[in-house]
Design a protein around this motif. Structure first.
Motif, PDB file in Angstrom:
ATOM      1  N   ARG A  12       0.861  -1.194   0.000  1.00 48.92           N
ATOM      2  CA  ARG A  12       0.000   0.000   0.000  1.00 48.92           C
ATOM      3  C   ARG A  12       0.893   1.238   0.000  1.00 48.92           C
ATOM      4  O   ARG A  12       1.757   1.386   0.876  1.00 48.92           O
ATOM      5  CB  ARG A  12      -0.923   0.017   1.216  1.00 48.92           C
ATOM      6  CG  ARG A  12      -1.782   1.277   1.276  1.00 48.92           C
ATOM      7  CD  ARG A  12      -2.759   1.275   2.432  1.00 48.92           C
ATOM      8  NE  ARG A  12      -3.868   0.382   2.179  1.00 48.92           N
ATOM      9  CZ  ARG A  12      -4.111  -0.740   2.853  1.00 48.92           C
ATOM     10  NH1 ARG A  12      -3.303  -1.112   3.826  1.00 48.92           N
ATOM     11  NH2 ARG A  12      -5.141  -1.501   2.564  1.00 48.92           N
ATOM     12  N   VAL A  13       0.684   2.090  -0.996  1.00 53.10           N
ATOM     13  CA  VAL A  13       1.406   3.361  -1.098  1.00 53.10           C
ATOM     14  C   VAL A  13       0.398   4.471  -0.834  1.00 53.10           C
ATOM     15  O   VAL A  13      -0.623   4.560  -1.513  1.00 53.10           O
ATOM     16  CB  VAL A  13       2.052   3.514  -2.495  1.00 53.10           C
ATOM     17  CG1 VAL A  13       2.776   4.857  -2.602  1.00 53.10           C
ATOM     18  CG2 VAL A  13       3.022   2.367  -2.771  1.00 53.10           C
ATOM     19  N   GLU A  14       0.706   5.317   0.163  1.00 53.67           N
ATOM     20  CA  GLU A  14      -0.260   6.308   0.627  1.00 53.67           C
ATOM     21  C   GLU A  14       0.297   7.729   0.481  1.00 53.67           C
ATOM     22  O   GLU A  14       1.189   8.133   1.225  1.00 53.67           O
ATOM     23  CB  GLU A  14      -0.596   6.066   2.102  1.00 53.67           C
ATOM     24  CG  GLU A  14      -1.189   4.694   2.382  1.00 53.67           C
ATOM     25  CD  GLU A  14      -1.409   4.435   3.860  1.00 53.67           C
ATOM     26  OE1 GLU A  14      -2.243   3.581   4.197  1.00 53.67           O
ATOM     27  OE2 GLU A  14      -0.721   5.089   4.688  1.00 53.67           O
ATOM     28  N   GLY A  15      -0.198   8.469  -0.527  1.00 53.12           N
ATOM     29  CA  GLY A  15       0.150   9.877  -0.686  1.00 53.12           C
ATOM     30  C   GLY A  15       1.640  10.159  -0.679  1.00 53.12           C
ATOM     31  O   GLY A  15       2.089  11.138  -0.073  1.00 53.12           O
ATOM     32  N   THR A  16       2.401   9.328  -1.362  1.00 52.52           N
ATOM     33  CA  THR A  16       3.860   9.403  -1.290  1.00 52.52           C
ATOM     34  C   THR A  16       4.441  10.369  -2.312  1.00 52.52           C
ATOM     35  O   THR A  16       4.118  10.309  -3.498  1.00 52.52           O
ATOM     36  CB  THR A  16       4.469   8.001  -1.503  1.00 52.52           C
ATOM     37  OG1 THR A  16       3.993   7.136  -0.465  1.00 52.52           O
ATOM     38  CG2 THR A  16       5.975   8.051  -1.457  1.00 52.52           C
ATOM     39  N   GLU A  28       2.502  12.744  -4.755  1.00 47.03           N
ATOM     40  CA  GLU A  28       1.287  12.289  -4.071  1.00 47.03           C
ATOM     41  C   GLU A  28       0.755  10.978  -4.668  1.00 47.03           C
ATOM     42  O   GLU A  28      -0.422  10.873  -5.057  1.00 47.03           O
ATOM     43  CB  GLU A  28       0.203  13.371  -4.121  1.00 47.03           C
ATOM     44  CG  GLU A  28       0.540  14.624  -3.343  1.00 47.03           C
ATOM     45  CD  GLU A  28       0.574  14.389  -1.840  1.00 47.03           C
ATOM     46  OE1 GLU A  28      -0.204  13.548  -1.351  1.00 47.03           O
ATOM     47  OE2 GLU A  28       1.399  15.019  -1.163  1.00 47.03           O
ATOM     48  N   SER A  30      -0.663   7.286  -4.706  1.00 43.94           N
ATOM     49  CA  SER A  30      -1.434   6.378  -3.851  1.00 43.94           C
ATOM     50  C   SER A  30      -1.977   5.230  -4.699  1.00 43.94           C
ATOM     51  O   SER A  30      -2.599   5.468  -5.735  1.00 43.94           O
ATOM     52  CB  SER A  30      -2.605   7.110  -3.181  1.00 43.94           C
ATOM     53  OG  SER A  30      -2.161   8.117  -2.310  1.00 43.94           O
ATOM     54  N   GLU A  32      -2.637   0.506  -4.259  1.00 44.26           N
ATOM     55  CA  GLU A  32      -2.352  -0.701  -3.488  1.00 44.26           C
ATOM     56  C   GLU A  32      -2.410  -1.927  -4.383  1.00 44.26           C
ATOM     57  O   GLU A  32      -3.046  -1.915  -5.440  1.00 44.26           O
ATOM     58  CB  GLU A  32      -3.297  -0.838  -2.302  1.00 44.26           C
ATOM     59  CG  GLU A  32      -4.771  -0.963  -2.648  1.00 44.26           C
ATOM     60  CD  GLU A  32      -5.636  -1.053  -1.398  1.00 44.26           C
ATOM     61  OE1 GLU A  32      -6.478  -1.984  -1.335  1.00 44.26           O
ATOM     62  OE2 GLU A  32      -5.477  -0.218  -0.490  1.00 44.26           O
ATOM     63  N   GLY A  65       3.872  11.075   2.915  1.00 48.28           N
ATOM     64  CA  GLY A  65       3.205   9.790   2.697  1.00 48.28           C
ATOM     65  C   GLY A  65       3.908   8.622   3.363  1.00 48.28           C
ATOM     66  O   GLY A  65       4.855   8.783   4.142  1.00 48.28           O
ATOM     67  N   ASN A  66       3.432   7.438   3.017  1.00 43.16           N
ATOM     68  CA  ASN A  66       3.909   6.225   3.669  1.00 43.16           C
ATOM     69  C   ASN A  66       3.813   5.042   2.721  1.00 43.16           C
ATOM     70  O   ASN A  66       3.003   5.042   1.788  1.00 43.16           O
ATOM     71  CB  ASN A  66       3.071   5.945   4.918  1.00 43.16           C
ATOM     72  CG  ASN A  66       3.882   5.317   6.027  1.00 43.16           C
ATOM     73  OD1 ASN A  66       5.017   4.892   5.806  1.00 43.16           O
ATOM     74  ND2 ASN A  66       3.307   5.245   7.209  1.00 43.16           N
ATOM     75  N   VAL A  67       4.613   4.021   2.975  1.00 50.53           N
ATOM     76  CA  VAL A  67       4.571   2.765   2.232  1.00 50.53           C
ATOM     77  C   VAL A  67       4.468   1.617   3.220  1.00 50.53           C
ATOM     78  O   VAL A  67       5.267   1.532   4.164  1.00 50.53           O
ATOM     79  CB  VAL A  67       5.832   2.582   1.357  1.00 50.53           C
ATOM     80  CG1 VAL A  67       5.831   1.199   0.707  1.00 50.53           C
ATOM     81  CG2 VAL A  67       5.916   3.660   0.286  1.00 50.53           C
TER      82      VAL A  67
END
Length: 317
Positions: A12-16, A28, A30, A32, A65-67
Motif C-alpha cells: 500500500r502506497v499512501e500519498g507518497t 502524491e 497512492s 495498493e 506519505g507512507n509505504v
C-alpha cells in the motif's frame, strides 16, 4: 456457496512524494496491490518509476506519505519487512571474480537462507551448467538470470522486477514469462516495470501508468478501455460483394469502410456490436464470419501520455 473474502493487501502506497530541490520526482502517489496479483508499472523515461520503486524498497525516503508492505512500514521493522521483498534492479552489478555459486551463497547468507537452497535456485534460474563459472565470463542474459536467482533465493512474498527482460534473448523472455506465472501461482505477488507493452498486456492483471511523477491511472485493461471510451473495430465478411451505396441506407454505422467489396470494417462503441450485426441481417446482408479487434494497451497508453487536460487535476484511480 462460500463467502468470498477480500484479498489481503501486500503493498500500500499512501500519498507518497519525493522532491529533489525544485524537481518533484514522485507526486502524491497512492495505490495498493493485493496479495497474489501481477501488477505492471508503465511510463516514459523520467516519469518517476525508478523513484517510486526506490521508495518502496526503502532506498529513498519519501518527503510525504507512507509505504506499507504486508501491513508494516520499513520504519517499524526494517529487516523483517525487507525480507518479504525480492528485487531485481534494472542495472546489475556482481563481482566478476566470484562464481555463480559463491555469489548466490553470499546473497543467501544476507537473507538468512540455508546454503542448501542455493543450488536449487540456480537450477530454477536456468544456470545449472554454469554454477561454478566466474560471473565475469557470463553473458548479459546469464547475469540477468543470476539477478533473478538472488531476487527469489529467500522466496519473497513480493517480487519487484525492474525491466526484467533486459539482456534476455527471445527464448529467455519466453522462459521468464513462464517463471513469472509459476511464481505467481505459488503465491508470490509480482510488481514489474516494463517498456514492452506486449509483455505487460500478456502478463499483468492490472497496470499503473505514471506521467510527470504522478500515477495517472490504475486498473485492468478492460476497465481502462471503458474509462477512456475506446472504440472497437469489427471486421465483417459478407457473403456477397456489395456496393458502398447499398450500405449507406443502413443507419447507425458511425464510421465504416468497405474493403474488396465484401469486407465491412466498422469502428464502433463496444456496446454497439450486437446492434450492428442485427441491422445487417435485417437489411438482408448476410455474413460468413466476423472478428472483433479490441483496443490494446498501446491505445490506453497513448491516451494517458497525450497530456490531455483530463489528467491535470485527476486523482489516481
Amino acid at each position: 456457496m462460500g463467502i468470498e473474502t477480500a484479498k489481503e493487501t501486500i503493498l500500500r502506497v499512501e500519498g507518497t512524494s519525493k522532491i529533489y530541490g525544485t524537481f518533484t520526482a514522485a507526486d502524491e502517489i497512492s495505490f495498493e496491490i493485493p496479495q497474489g496479483e501481477i501488477f505492471a508499472l508503465l511510463g516514459h523515461n523520467g516519469a518517476g518509476k525508478s523513484t517510486l520503486i526506490k521508495i518502496i524498497l526503502g532506498l529513498a525516503r519519501p518527503d510525504t506519505g507512507n509505504v506499507l508492505i504486508d501491513g508494516c512500514t520499513l520504519r517499524q521493522n526494517l529487516l523483517e519487512t525487507r525480507l518479504k521483498v525480492g528485487y531485481l534492479p534494472e542495472r546489475l552489478s556482481f563481482y566478476d571474480n566470484l562464481t555463480a555459486w559463491e555469489t548466490i551463497c553470499f546473497y543467501a547468507k544476507l537473507k538468512g537462507v540455508k546454503e542448501s537452497q542455493c543450488e536449487e535456485v540456480l537450477v530454477e534460474a536456468g544456470l545449472q551448467d554454469a554454477i561454478h563459472k566466474r560471473v565475469g565470463a557470463y553473458s548479459k542474459g546469464m547475469q540477468q538470470r543470476l539477478g533473478l536467482a538472488q531476487a527469489i533465493v529467500h522466496r519473497p512474498r513480493l517480487l519487484i522486477l525492474d525491466e526484467p527482460t533486459t539482456g534476455l534473448d527471445p527464448s529467455g523472455v519466453l522462459w521468464l514469462k513462464e517463471k513469472i506465472r509459476d511464481w505467481n501461482k505459488a503465491g508470490t505477488t509480482i510488481f514489474f516495470s516494463s517498456h514492452n507493452l506486449g509483455d505487460v498486456e500478456e502478463l499483468a492483471q492490472r497496470v499503473g501508468i505514471m506521467r510527470k511523477g504522478r500515477m495517472d491511472v490504475v486498473g485492468t485493461l478492460e476497465g481502462l478501455r471503458s474509462q477512456f471510451g475506446l472504440r472497437v473495430v469489427m471486421r465483417i465478411k459478407l457473403v456477397e460483394p456489395v456496393a458502398e451505396a447499398d450500405l449507406e441506407q443502413i443507419a447507425g454505422f458511425a464510421d465504416w469502410t468497405l474493403e474488396d467489396r465484401n469486407m465491412l470494417v466498422v469502428d464502433c462503441e463496444p456496446q454497439e456490436k450486437g446492434e450492428i450485426l442485427e441491422r445487417l441481417l435485417e437489411a438482408g446482408f448476410h455474413f460468413t464470419d466476423f472478428r472483433v479487434e479490441e483496443p490494446g494497451l498501446d491505445a490506453v497508453y497513448r491516451r494517458v501520455m497525450s497530456g490531455d487536460d483530463m489528467f491535470e487535476n485527476k486523482a489516481p484511480i
